[in-house]
Design an enzyme around this catalytic site. Sequence first.
Site, PDB file in Angstrom:
ATOM      1  N   SER A  83       1.300  -1.300  -0.082  1.00 22.22           N
ATOM      2  CA  SER A  83       0.088   0.103   0.004  1.00 22.22           C
ATOM      3  C   SER A  83       0.904   1.253  -0.027  1.00 22.22           C
ATOM      4  O   SER A  83       1.071   1.387   1.003  1.00 22.22           O
ATOM      5  CB  SER A  83      -0.815  -0.252   1.649  1.00 22.22           C
ATOM      6  OG  SER A  83      -1.815  -0.855   0.974  1.00 22.22           O
ATOM      7  N   LYS A 158      -6.230   2.020  -3.866  1.00 25.05           N
ATOM      8  CA  LYS A 158      -6.421   1.284  -3.143  1.00 25.05           C
ATOM      9  C   LYS A 158      -6.406   2.507  -1.361  1.00 25.05           C
ATOM     10  O   LYS A 158      -7.186   1.792  -0.877  1.00 25.05           O
ATOM     11  CB  LYS A 158      -5.064   0.422  -2.753  1.00 25.05           C
ATOM     12  CG  LYS A 158      -4.666  -0.293  -1.236  1.00 25.05           C
ATOM     13  CD  LYS A 158      -5.738  -1.476  -0.919  1.00 25.05           C
ATOM     14  CE  LYS A 158      -6.002  -1.694   0.217  1.00 25.05           C
ATOM     15  NZ  LYS A 158      -4.325  -1.906   0.830  1.00 25.05           N
ATOM     16  N   LYS A 227      -2.646   4.283   7.862  1.00 21.47           N
ATOM     17  CA  LYS A 227      -1.800   4.930   7.145  1.00 21.47           C
ATOM     18  C   LYS A 227      -2.465   5.523   5.624  1.00 21.47           C
ATOM     19  O   LYS A 227      -2.372   6.277   4.639  1.00 21.47           O
ATOM     20  CB  LYS A 227      -0.993   4.083   6.780  1.00 21.47           C
ATOM     21  CG  LYS A 227       0.445   4.323   5.604  1.00 21.47           C
ATOM     22  CD  LYS A 227       0.969   2.810   5.274  1.00 21.47           C
ATOM     23  CE  LYS A 227       0.352   1.843   4.730  1.00 21.47           C
ATOM     24  NZ  LYS A 227       0.917   0.962   4.078  1.00 21.47           N
TER      25      LYS A 227
END
Length: 277
Positions: A83, A158, A227
């Site tokens: 990610s 994402k 995050k």
Amino acid sequence: MRIGFVGLGKMGRPMAQRLVEAGYDLVVADSAPGATEGFTAADGFEDVDLLILMLPNSAVVEKVLDDLVPALRAGTLVADMSSSEPLRTRALAVRLAERGLRFVDAPVSGGVRGAVAGTLAVMTGGAEADLAAIRPVLDVLGRTVLHVGPVGSGHAAKALNNLVSAATLAVTVEALRVGAAFGIAPETMNAVLNSSSGRSNTSENKVAQFMLDGSFASGFALQLMAKDVRIAIDLARALEQRTELGDRAEEQWTRIAAEVTPQTDHTRMYELLGGPR
């Protein structure tokens, strides 16, 4: 195809195992002691056709590639399934191209259970020819493989997906808490959501399974969700796009992430949100 796989954490290890079981020749690496146990040892990455990275963030991806790129032969395809930050991903792709390396981003959604079962959703960004070359590999790992655009698009998609997921989880928890304060059992309130327009992935797959039973064991850390939310909001700001609800979600998740451990599951937000004003 010989595959190099770097990053054997909660997600990476079952993904690598699925590739081994599918018959691929794997070279693995991880900085954690004992992480590579159970895989065939190999000397290096000089002859891999595909290098998969499943790492915590862009900074770690760049550090690992600084070490590995000199060993990779020209034409090797690098797939960052971490990610990572979309704009850093685009810059990284340019640097790798200057070294004769191909690059795609292919982050995943679906958690540890999806990694084990091979039912992940894979969001890919890059040249169609490069993605076609590794499609059989991605099909081993995921049930859905979506090409969402040029390099960096997978990482953008994402992060934006997890922004929606995080905001939905938080507002679902708040609704359950308010309902409970009024006298509606959380199980009942969740049943209402699942039979009505408030239904979501959280209400269907997280509330009863990981929150109300107190297990908080979805396999995805709260700090990692925070995050991803920050990545999405940082991208919005770089593109000068307003995100009023997103900004509030980013503030909330960042604040709570600073109060928990790296092992805290994101479904523990059920305990960490709510209560009297």
